[in-house]
Scaffold this motif. Sequence first.
Motif, PDB file in Angstrom:
ATOM      1  N   LYS A   1      68.887-108.753  30.264  1.00 15.55           N
ATOM      2  CA  LYS A   1      68.191-107.722  29.559  1.00 15.55           C
ATOM      3  C   LYS A   1      68.009-107.931  28.095  1.00 15.55           C
ATOM      4  O   LYS A   1      67.036-107.856  27.597  1.00 15.55           O
ATOM      5  CB  LYS A   1      69.012-106.532  29.808  1.00 15.55           C
TER       6      LYS A   1
ATOM      7  N   GLU B   1      73.581-107.786  31.728  1.00 14.00           N
ATOM      8  CA  GLU B   1      73.031-107.433  30.221  1.00 14.00           C
ATOM      9  C   GLU B   1      72.695-108.609  29.543  1.00 14.00           C
ATOM     10  O   GLU B   1      71.765-108.447  28.619  1.00 14.00           O
ATOM     11  CB  GLU B   1      74.686-106.862  29.643  1.00 14.00           C
TER      12      GLU B   1
ATOM     13  N   TYR C   1      76.502 -99.844  37.033  1.00  9.93           N
ATOM     14  CA  TYR C   1      75.659 -98.885  36.744  1.00  9.93           C
ATOM     15  C   TYR C   1      75.695 -97.697  37.858  1.00  9.93           C
ATOM     16  O   TYR C   1      75.173 -96.592  37.846  1.00  9.93           O
ATOM     17  CB  TYR C   1      74.126 -99.332  36.505  1.00  9.93           C
TER      18      TYR C   1
ATOM     19  N   ASP D   1      61.180 -99.892  25.493  1.00  7.93           N
ATOM     20  CA  ASP D   1      61.600-101.135  25.061  1.00  7.93           C
ATOM     21  C   ASP D   1      61.469-102.186  25.733  1.00  7.93           C
ATOM     22  O   ASP D   1      61.175-103.310  25.816  1.00  7.93           O
ATOM     23  CB  ASP D   1      63.045-101.131  24.596  1.00  7.93           C
TER      24      ASP D   1
ATOM     25  N   TRP E   1      66.151 -89.784  38.775  1.00  8.50           N
ATOM     26  CA  TRP E   1      65.039 -90.389  38.018  1.00  8.50           C
ATOM     27  C   TRP E   1      64.572 -91.597  38.406  1.00  8.50           C
ATOM     28  O   TRP E   1      63.663 -91.939  38.257  1.00  8.50           O
ATOM     29  CB  TRP E   1      65.942 -90.743  36.480  1.00  8.50           C
TER      30      TRP E   1
ATOM     31  N   LYS F   1      67.333 -97.851  32.645  1.00  2.37           N
ATOM     32  CA  LYS F   1      67.146 -96.201  32.417  1.00  2.37           C
ATOM     33  C   LYS F   1      66.790 -95.993  31.023  1.00  2.37           C
ATOM     34  O   LYS F   1      65.678 -95.471  30.545  1.00  2.37           O
ATOM     35  CB  LYS F   1      68.099 -95.487  33.098  1.00  2.37           C
ATOM     36  N   ASN F   2      67.827 -96.599  30.092  1.00  2.00           N
ATOM     37  CA  ASN F   2      67.764 -96.418  28.676  1.00  2.00           C
ATOM     38  C   ASN F   2      66.440 -96.966  28.029  1.00  2.00           C
ATOM     39  O   ASN F   2      65.485 -96.338  27.120  1.00  2.00           O
ATOM     40  CB  ASN F   2      68.842 -96.569  27.891  1.00  2.00           C
ATOM     41  N   GLU F   3      66.366 -98.092  28.536  1.00  2.00           N
ATOM     42  CA  GLU F   3      65.108 -99.173  27.952  1.00  2.00           C
ATOM     43  C   GLU F   3      63.891 -98.737  28.357  1.00  2.00           C
ATOM     44  O   GLU F   3      62.980 -98.825  27.588  1.00  2.00           O
ATOM     45  CB  GLU F   3      65.417-100.617  28.327  1.00  2.00           C
TER      46      GLU F   3
ATOM     47  N   SER G   1      63.047 -95.315  29.284  1.00  2.00           N
ATOM     48  CA  SER G   1      62.813 -94.175  28.397  1.00  2.00           C
ATOM     49  C   SER G   1      62.423 -94.318  26.924  1.00  2.00           C
ATOM     50  O   SER G   1      61.908 -93.580  26.522  1.00  2.00           O
ATOM     51  CB  SER G   1      64.265 -93.285  28.795  1.00  2.00           C
ATOM     52  N   MET G   2      62.950 -95.432  26.370  1.00  2.00           N
ATOM     53  CA  MET G   2      62.842 -95.654  25.031  1.00  2.00           C
ATOM     54  C   MET G   2      61.490 -96.593  24.863  1.00  2.00           C
ATOM     55  O   MET G   2      61.215 -96.825  23.915  1.00  2.00           O
ATOM     56  CB  MET G   2      63.988 -96.528  24.423  1.00  2.00           C
TER      57      MET G   2
END
Length: 307
Positions: free
Chosen positions: A228, A225, A105, A253, A303, A246-248, A250-251
Amino acid sequence: MNYTLHQLQVFLMISKTKSVTKAAEELHLSQPAVSIQLKNLQDQFAIPLTEVVGRKLFITDFGKEIAIAAERILSEVYAINHKTAAFKGQLVGQLKISVVSTGKYVIPYFLNDFMSQHDGIELKLDVTNKVKVVESLEQNDVDFSLVSVLPDHLQIEKVELMPNKLFLVGNSLQTFPKKLYDTSVLETLPLIYREQGSGTRHVMEKFVQANMLPIHKKMELTSNEAVKQAVLAGLGYSVMPLIGLKNELSMGDVQIIPVKGFPIQSIWHLIWMKGKNFSPVAKAFLEFIHQEKDRIIQEKFDWCNKY
């Protein structure tokens, strides 16, 4: 003799991997294509290059000699290509880096601009666990390694890149209303661990031992992964690097569970063996890191400061 450089390249990879299938994967070719190249090379010799015993591929003594010659020939061709490009003023060669699994990452953002500026560079990036990363460095198989836990038994030099923050995380289904939990909350939660040899596990276990916590280990998984996905599925909780969430986050989850003493923080370091004789490519990359790392961190990882 009408063998080609491509045939020699294919055979050399087969001799290294002892497998047509693995050679095809390494060369990004289909298995039939590799088999055809092996047959075309073999047809030019009266002595077998390989033999199959019990469905296992072996390289004959003659084949081993041909593999040695092939490696020497290909090295010379590679050197000619490099010299040609060098006379044109291009930076050419291989850049070899081993990276701990969570580092995937991080490292691409420190490579992107450098690789874009130098079309003649071939990148070899090995993403694996901490033990194998350190082994590759110690054996001089790579120019640099990216780690968050420094090896204490090697003489290394290093560049500090950026913080590596680790938080206790779970999926979004259960609520944690307190603003801050005591470390004893870890005793009540089923925890998912990384495998032995993982840098994340090393940091997690140091925290557990320092706080003398009796931990309920729910399971052990072999990649960030996988951990996660297990957390997302509600199989348990884990201490995970922020950089991979980051994505999880922001969503919505996953959630960070506020615990005293967190985040646990280590540092991402680019390391190399002390006294390493850098190639022009490796030297140029290190200079690029010194010059551009602050800009890259600001642009790509700002971020992280929100957490």
